[in-house]
Design an enzyme around this catalytic site. Structure first.
Site, mmCIF file in Angstrom:
data_model
loop_
_atom_site.group_PDB
_atom_site.id
_atom_site.type_symbol
_atom_site.label_atom_id
_atom_site.label_comp_id
_atom_site.label_asym_id
_atom_site.label_seq_id
_atom_site.Cartn_x
_atom_site.Cartn_y
_atom_site.Cartn_z
ATOM 1 N N LYS A 139 0.873 -4.536 9.658
ATOM 2 C CA LYS A 139 -0.068 -3.407 9.667
ATOM 3 C C LYS A 139 -1.374 -3.835 8.993
ATOM 4 O O LYS A 139 -1.461 -3.913 7.772
ATOM 5 C CB LYS A 139 0.503 -2.204 8.913
ATOM 6 N N GLY B 299 -2.758 1.777 12.067
ATOM 7 C CA GLY B 299 -2.800 3.152 11.572
ATOM 8 C C GLY B 299 -2.957 3.209 10.068
ATOM 9 O O GLY B 299 -3.373 2.241 9.420
ATOM 10 N N GLY C 160 -2.076 3.897 5.929
ATOM 11 C CA GLY C 160 -1.108 3.373 4.959
ATOM 12 C C GLY C 160 0.121 4.252 4.807
ATOM 13 O O GLY C 160 1.257 3.781 4.893
ATOM 14 N N VAL D 189 2.084 4.486 8.383
ATOM 15 C CA VAL D 189 2.606 3.260 9.004
ATOM 16 C C VAL D 189 3.106 2.281 7.930
ATOM 17 O O VAL D 189 4.225 1.764 8.010
ATOM 18 C CB VAL D 189 1.530 2.567 9.880
ATOM 19 N N GLY D 190 2.272 2.059 6.895
ATOM 20 C CA GLY D 190 2.653 1.099 5.855
ATOM 21 C C GLY D 190 3.924 1.528 5.140
ATOM 22 O O GLY D 190 4.864 0.721 4.961
ATOM 23 N N GLU E 122 -0.003 -9.239 -3.663
ATOM 24 C CA GLU E 122 -1.279 -9.864 -4.058
ATOM 25 C C GLU E 122 -2.284 -8.741 -4.207
ATOM 26 O O GLU E 122 -2.658 -8.097 -3.227
ATOM 27 C CB GLU E 122 -1.709 -10.877 -2.999
ATOM 28 N N CYS F 120 -11.340 -10.412 -3.758
ATOM 29 C CA CYS F 120 -10.489 -10.180 -4.942
ATOM 30 C C CYS F 120 -10.734 -11.248 -6.006
ATOM 31 O O CYS F 120 -10.514 -11.022 -7.184
ATOM 32 C CB CYS F 120 -9.035 -10.183 -4.522
ATOM 33 N N GLU G 173 -11.867 -3.000 -11.462
ATOM 34 C CA GLU G 173 -12.361 -3.751 -10.300
ATOM 35 C C GLU G 173 -13.417 -2.921 -9.574
ATOM 36 O O GLU G 173 -13.138 -1.810 -9.138
ATOM 37 C CB GLU G 173 -11.180 -4.036 -9.366
#
Ligand code: NAD
Length: 493
Positions: free
Chosen positions: A185, A216, A218, A221-222, A260, A294, A394
């Site tokens: 995904k 799609g 998160g 679908v995730g 990660e 990142c 961040e």
């Protein structure tokens, strides 16, 4: 069915993305819009997929695993090498699509993202040909031990928007090379090159069901991928908040996880450095991909005796950076990925101002086509406390804090005083110092007098809230295979 043809130019036409499940491209009942961030115009319709699509994709991947996991190493190597070649043949179009969909400068997509995607496939296609296993003969016990690495099953791969094809292929290539099948995904904000890749996988002869791409959101679908009992491995790259949720949801199923996640990377600049030599690299480490990397340096610690000289020179360079149309060769700063992300980055700049920090940036001029894009001016923040959110959280944009330090011990303590531990860089001409500082930093990667030199044989990952697990040649083999010890009695004492 293919709605994309290999060509040398990308029109402004909107692309309708289709799921790729069991070797078929599928139209969806529902789509949502994806935007070209440089102009704030819809450029793609993304399937608003759901749990049922994930279910079908996992079933297809599970069926395909039965045969793919038994293919010879040579066969897998050949197909992956072919994918690498097809990426190279489509490089121009892929770079244009990546820049158009993500907003990154076209020159960057052309020189970094797409060549790396091809390299990821070629590297793992070749690495598996040279795999060896350890064996230990134990005469005292009269046995011989050896290990095997077996494919695990269906790998769930979930990736972010900042380096779309680069990061997707860094996971896809080893998962396939070591005999797994995949349900992937990509980010809902940057799905176009992943869709194009599905066509190349098909053209390379990858059997149906070996890779399934479900596009799609998160949550829709995730999360079903993460929670599916037939997906025993999850490789995720994205924010720490999402990584934490994935860890929580998958824990009861004892999945193998590689996470990660975010970073807040320190660059430590000692006064013995030859500034003329390293300056362009330090600037690059802060602003490449508009700071949406990142691994980007976002906290610069500069030794006091050169602090003012450094800040003056740094600021002049940063304020001259060209912001604007990603297709221009001299553009260094493209748009932020979304209007929401633009607002988030601007909020940090405002916060620094409210805290009394010195904030330097210049207004930029955009041509009329790009005035609606999600741009942020490259910004240098000084006179800021280590406790400020700008120094601890961040920001993920073209915003850099620069602060002074006195001693080596002090700067190591301050650099380590972060919830994150992804990477750091050390800039010094003193070799002893470089080794000492690099060894004391609590991060996954330390670059010394260089940045973003990524050899695929070297472990990649983060400490603390930046991640768990490592991926690279041997580490990816550890992750994408189940290691087994076989012990056989030989009767020879
Ligand atoms: P994100 O966490 O919002 O999204 C990443 C992916 O996770 C997307 O595909 C998203 O749809 C999906 N997702 C969202 N919610 C989910 C859920 N509940 N379950 C499963 N999947 C879900 O991150 P992002 O904004 O796309 O990316 C930026 C972040 O990624 C930054 O924090 C950056 O540092 C990090 N990043 C880390 C690395 C690394 O190698 N450590 C590399 C690139 C980016």
């Amino acid at each position: 069915m293919s709605s994309l043809k290999r060509s040398n130019s990308v029109s402004d036409k909107t692309i309708e993305v289709h799921n790729y499940i069991d070797g078929k491209f599928e139209k969806s009942d529902n789509y949502f819009n994806s935007y070209n961030p440089a102009v704030n115009r819809v450029n793609a319709f993304i399937p608003d997929s759901n749990e049922r699509d994930v279910q079908r994709a996992v079933s297809a991947a599970k069926r395909a695993f039965e045969s793919w996991s038994k293919t010879s190493v040579q066969e897998r190597s050949q197909i992956l090498n072919k994918v690498a070649m097809l990426i190279e043949l489509s490089a121009r179009e892929l770079a244009q699509l990546e820049s158009w969909d993500q907003g990154k400068p076209l020159w960057l997509a052309t020189t970094l993202d797409i060549p790396r995607a091809a390299h990821n496939f070629r590297h793992f296609a070749n690495a598996i040909l040279y795999d060896t296993n350890i064996s230990i003969t134990d005469p005292d016990a009269g046995v011989i031990n050896y290990t095997t690495h077996e494919p695990i099953g269906v790998a769930g791969i979930i990736t972010p928007w900042n380096l779309p094809l680069y990061l997707l292929t860094f996971k896809l290539a080893p998962a396939l090379a070591y005999g797994n099948t995949v349900v992937a995904k990509p980010s809902e904000l940057t799905s176009v090159t992943a869709y194009k890749l599905c066509h190349l996988l098909e053209e390379a002869g990858l059997p149906p069901g070996v890779v399934n791409m479900v596009f799609g959101l998160g949550q829709k679908v995730g999360e079903p991928i993460v929670e599916h009992p037939d997906v025993p491995i999850i490789s995720f790259t994205g924010s720490t908040a999402t990584g934490a949720r994935i860890a929580q949801r998958s824990a009861p199923l004892f999945k193998k996880l590689s996470l990660e996640m975010g970073g807040k990377n320190a660059a430590i600049i000692f006064d013995d450095i030859n500034l003329d030599t390293v300056f362009p690299q330090i600037i690059r480490s802060c602003f490449l991909n508009s700071g949406e990397i990142c691994l980007a340096s976002s906290r610069l610690y500069v030794q006091k005796s050169i602090y003012q000289v450094f800040v003056d020179r740094f600021t002049i360079d940063v304020l001259q950076m060209k912001v604007g149309d990603p297709t221009n060769n001299d553009t260094l700063i493209g748009p932020m990925i979304s209007s929401d992300h633009q607002k988030k980055v601007l909020k940090y700049i405002e916060l620094a101002r409210n805290e009394g920090a010195t904030v330097r940036s210049l207004p930029f001029k955009l041509d009329t086509d790009h005035t609606a894009g999600y741009y942020v001016s490259p910004t240098v923040i000084t006179d800021i406390s280590d406790d400020s959110a700008c120094m601890r959280e961040e920001i993920f944009g073209p915003v850099v804090c620069v602060v002074p330090f006195d001693t080596q011990d002090e700067v190591v303590t301050r650099a380590n005083n972060s919830p994150y531990g992804l990477s750091a860089s050390v800039w010094s001409s003193n070799v002893d110092r470089v080794h000492t500082v690099a060894n004391r930093l609590r991060v996954g990667t330390v670059w010394c007098n260089c940045w973003l030199v990524r050899n695929l044989n070297m472990p990649f990952g983060g400490q603390k809230q930046s991640g768990t697990g490592r991926e690279a040649t041997l580490d990816s083999r550890e992750f994408y295979t189940e290691k087994k010890t076989i012990c056989i009695k030989t009767n020879k004492k």
